[in-house]
Design a protein around this motif. Sequence first.
Motif, PDB file in Angstrom:
ATOM      1  N   ALA A   9       0.880  -1.301   0.482  1.00  0.00           N
ATOM      2  CA  ALA A   9       0.116  -0.068  -0.018  1.00  0.00           C
ATOM      3  C   ALA A   9       0.676   1.351   0.147  1.00  0.00           C
ATOM      4  CB  ALA A   9      -1.333  -0.322   1.332  1.00  0.00           C
ATOM      5  N   PRO A  10       0.710   2.608  -0.789  1.00  0.00           N
ATOM      6  CA  PRO A  10       1.557   2.777  -1.006  1.00  0.00           C
ATOM      7  C   PRO A  10       1.549   4.296   0.426  1.00  0.00           C
ATOM      8  CG  PRO A  10      -1.138   3.542  -1.697  1.00  0.00           C
ATOM      9  CD  PRO A  10      -1.234   2.599  -1.360  1.00  0.00           C
ATOM     10  N   ALA A  11       2.128   4.768   0.761  1.00  0.00           N
ATOM     11  CA  ALA A  11       2.862   5.818   1.784  1.00  0.00           C
ATOM     12  C   ALA A  11       1.127   6.455   2.018  1.00  0.00           C
ATOM     13  CB  ALA A  11       3.913   5.952   2.828  1.00  0.00           C
ATOM     14  N   PRO A  12       1.080   7.302   3.695  1.00  0.00           N
ATOM     15  CA  PRO A  12       0.401   7.587   3.940  1.00  0.00           C
ATOM     16  C   PRO A  12       0.967   9.104   2.927  1.00  0.00           C
ATOM     17  CG  PRO A  12       0.080   6.644   5.536  1.00  0.00           C
ATOM     18  CD  PRO A  12       0.936   5.925   4.872  1.00  0.00           C
ATOM     19  N   ALA A  13       0.367  10.767   2.825  1.00  0.00           N
ATOM     20  CA  ALA A  13       1.059  11.330   1.693  1.00  0.00           C
ATOM     21  C   ALA A  13       0.391  12.133   2.623  1.00  0.00           C
ATOM     22  CB  ALA A  13       0.314  11.767   0.934  1.00  0.00           C
ATOM     23  N   LYS A  14      -0.047  12.273   3.720  1.00  0.00           N
ATOM     24  CA  LYS A  14       0.105  13.620   4.940  1.00  0.00           C
ATOM     25  C   LYS A  14       0.816  13.584   5.221  1.00  0.00           C
ATOM     26  CE  LYS A  14      -5.014  13.532   5.124  1.00  0.00           C
ATOM     27  NZ  LYS A  14      -7.081  13.482   5.938  1.00  0.00           N
ATOM     28  N   LYS A  15       1.216  12.364   6.454  1.00  0.00           N
ATOM     29  CA  LYS A  15       3.084  12.278   7.450  1.00  0.00           C
ATOM     30  C   LYS A  15       3.825  12.816   6.266  1.00  0.00           C
ATOM     31  CE  LYS A  15       1.650   8.910  10.152  1.00  0.00           C
ATOM     32  NZ  LYS A  15       2.032   7.435  10.927  1.00  0.00           N
ATOM     33  N   SER A  16       3.751  12.640   5.392  1.00  0.00           N
ATOM     34  CA  SER A  16       4.805  12.910   4.473  1.00  0.00           C
ATOM     35  C   SER A  16       4.847  14.933   4.265  1.00  0.00           C
ATOM     36  CB  SER A  16       4.660  12.493   3.119  1.00  0.00           C
ATOM     37  OG  SER A  16       6.028  13.197   1.630  1.00  0.00           O
ATOM     38  N   LYS A  17       3.744  15.367   3.739  1.00  0.00           N
ATOM     39  CA  LYS A  17       3.421  17.076   3.709  1.00  0.00           C
ATOM     40  C   LYS A  17       4.108  17.415   5.278  1.00  0.00           C
ATOM     41  CE  LYS A  17       0.847  16.624  -0.093  1.00  0.00           C
ATOM     42  NZ  LYS A  17      -0.079  17.152  -0.583  1.00  0.00           N
ATOM     43  N   LEU A  18       3.616  16.545   6.618  1.00  0.00           N
ATOM     44  CA  LEU A  18       3.671  17.366   8.111  1.00  0.00           C
ATOM     45  C   LEU A  18       5.052  17.046   8.120  1.00  0.00           C
ATOM     46  CD1 LEU A  18       2.353  18.127  10.298  1.00  0.00           C
ATOM     47  CD2 LEU A  18       1.988  15.471  10.855  1.00  0.00           C
ATOM     48  N   ARG A  19       5.846  16.531   7.929  1.00  0.00           N
ATOM     49  CA  ARG A  19       6.927  16.378   8.254  1.00  0.00           C
ATOM     50  C   ARG A  19       7.733  17.401   7.073  1.00  0.00           C
ATOM     51  NH1 ARG A  19       8.442   9.549   8.152  1.00  0.00           N
ATOM     52  NH2 ARG A  19       7.810   9.732   9.809  1.00  0.00           N
ATOM     53  N   LYS A  20       7.914  17.454   6.626  1.00  0.00           N
ATOM     54  CA  LYS A  20       7.912  18.239   5.398  1.00  0.00           C
ATOM     55  C   LYS A  20       7.987  19.617   5.893  1.00  0.00           C
ATOM     56  CE  LYS A  20       8.983  19.788   0.307  1.00  0.00           C
ATOM     57  NZ  LYS A  20       8.662  19.727  -0.831  1.00  0.00           N
ATOM     58  N   LEU A  21       6.840  20.421   6.386  1.00  0.00           N
ATOM     59  CA  LEU A  21       6.145  21.577   6.668  1.00  0.00           C
ATOM     60  C   LEU A  21       6.539  21.809   8.438  1.00  0.00           C
ATOM     61  CD1 LEU A  21       4.669  24.195   7.019  1.00  0.00           C
ATOM     62  CD2 LEU A  21       2.632  22.245   7.564  1.00  0.00           C
ATOM     63  N   LEU A  22       6.663  20.494   9.005  1.00  0.00           N
ATOM     64  CA  LEU A  22       7.700  20.744   9.810  1.00  0.00           C
ATOM     65  C   LEU A  22       9.180  20.947  10.035  1.00  0.00           C
ATOM     66  CD1 LEU A  22       6.077  17.685  11.956  1.00  0.00           C
ATOM     67  CD2 LEU A  22       5.347  20.009  13.160  1.00  0.00           C
ATOM     68  N   ARG A  23       9.348  20.553   9.329  1.00  0.00           N
ATOM     69  CA  ARG A  23      11.297  20.937   8.644  1.00  0.00           C
ATOM     70  C   ARG A  23      11.122  22.547   8.388  1.00  0.00           C
ATOM     71  NH1 ARG A  23      12.945  15.647   5.503  1.00  0.00           N
ATOM     72  NH2 ARG A  23      12.092  14.670   7.555  1.00  0.00           N
ATOM     73  N   VAL A  24      10.348  22.473   7.826  1.00  0.00           N
ATOM     74  CA  VAL A  24      10.848  23.933   7.355  1.00  0.00           C
ATOM     75  C   VAL A  24      11.038  25.195   8.110  1.00  0.00           C
ATOM     76  CG1 VAL A  24      10.030  26.239   5.823  1.00  0.00           C
ATOM     77  CG2 VAL A  24      10.134  22.729   5.021  1.00  0.00           C
ATOM     78  N   ALA A  25       9.621  24.754   9.086  1.00  0.00           N
ATOM     79  CA  ALA A  25       8.950  24.841  10.152  1.00  0.00           C
ATOM     80  C   ALA A  25      10.464  26.030  11.058  1.00  0.00           C
ATOM     81  CB  ALA A  25       7.742  25.276  11.082  1.00  0.00           C
ATOM     82  N   GLY A  26      10.965  24.673  11.370  1.00  0.00           N
ATOM     83  CA  GLY A  26      11.984  24.207  12.438  1.00  0.00           C
ATOM     84  C   GLY A  26      13.058  24.912  11.492  1.00  0.00           C
ATOM     85  N   LEU A  27      12.906  24.975  10.274  1.00  0.00           N
ATOM     86  CA  LEU A  27      14.590  25.684   9.675  1.00  0.00           C
ATOM     87  C   LEU A  27      14.698  27.170   9.994  1.00  0.00           C
ATOM     88  CD1 LEU A  27      15.056  23.737   6.311  1.00  0.00           C
ATOM     89  CD2 LEU A  27      16.736  23.904   8.898  1.00  0.00           C
ATOM     90  N   ILE A  28      13.583  27.584   9.898  1.00  0.00           N
ATOM     91  CA  ILE A  28      13.364  28.657   9.934  1.00  0.00           C
ATOM     92  C   ILE A  28      13.154  29.558  11.200  1.00  0.00           C
ATOM     93  CG2 ILE A  28      11.373  30.920   9.602  1.00  0.00           C
ATOM     94  CD1 ILE A  28      10.141  29.301   7.598  1.00  0.00           C
TER      95      ILE A  28
END
Length: 117
Positions: A9-28
């Motif tokens: 089954a494909p990985a859920p897209a929401k977790k990937s987007k959430l991680r990316k958003l958190l990573r960007v927020a952390g870098l900021i």
Amino acid sequence: MPGAAPVPAPAPAKKSKLRKLLRVAGLIVVAVVVKLGIGYVFDAPVRAEAGDCVRVTGEENDPEVETKGCDDEGANYKVVKVVENTFDVNACTVGEAALAQQWDADKFVLCLGPVGN
């Protein structure tokens, strides 16, 4: 089909987007802390006490001050006294160099004399 491997089954897209958003927020957040925090800490004036030795370099209107051991060759002044809550360089005795400092609401004058005294 017999013998075919099951399709994962494909990985859920929401977790990937959430991680990316958190990573960007952390870098900021890190960038803001580095931009404001490091400059704030490294631009702080030297908080020396009477009897400490310092090295004063740079221009008269923008001196750089760092504490040194009194036996250190780089020390070029000894703090004779510290006058709190003022920028009045005339608070120092005649013959002493005066260096006004401020950091936030903390303001003071370092009265400086020769290292040998």
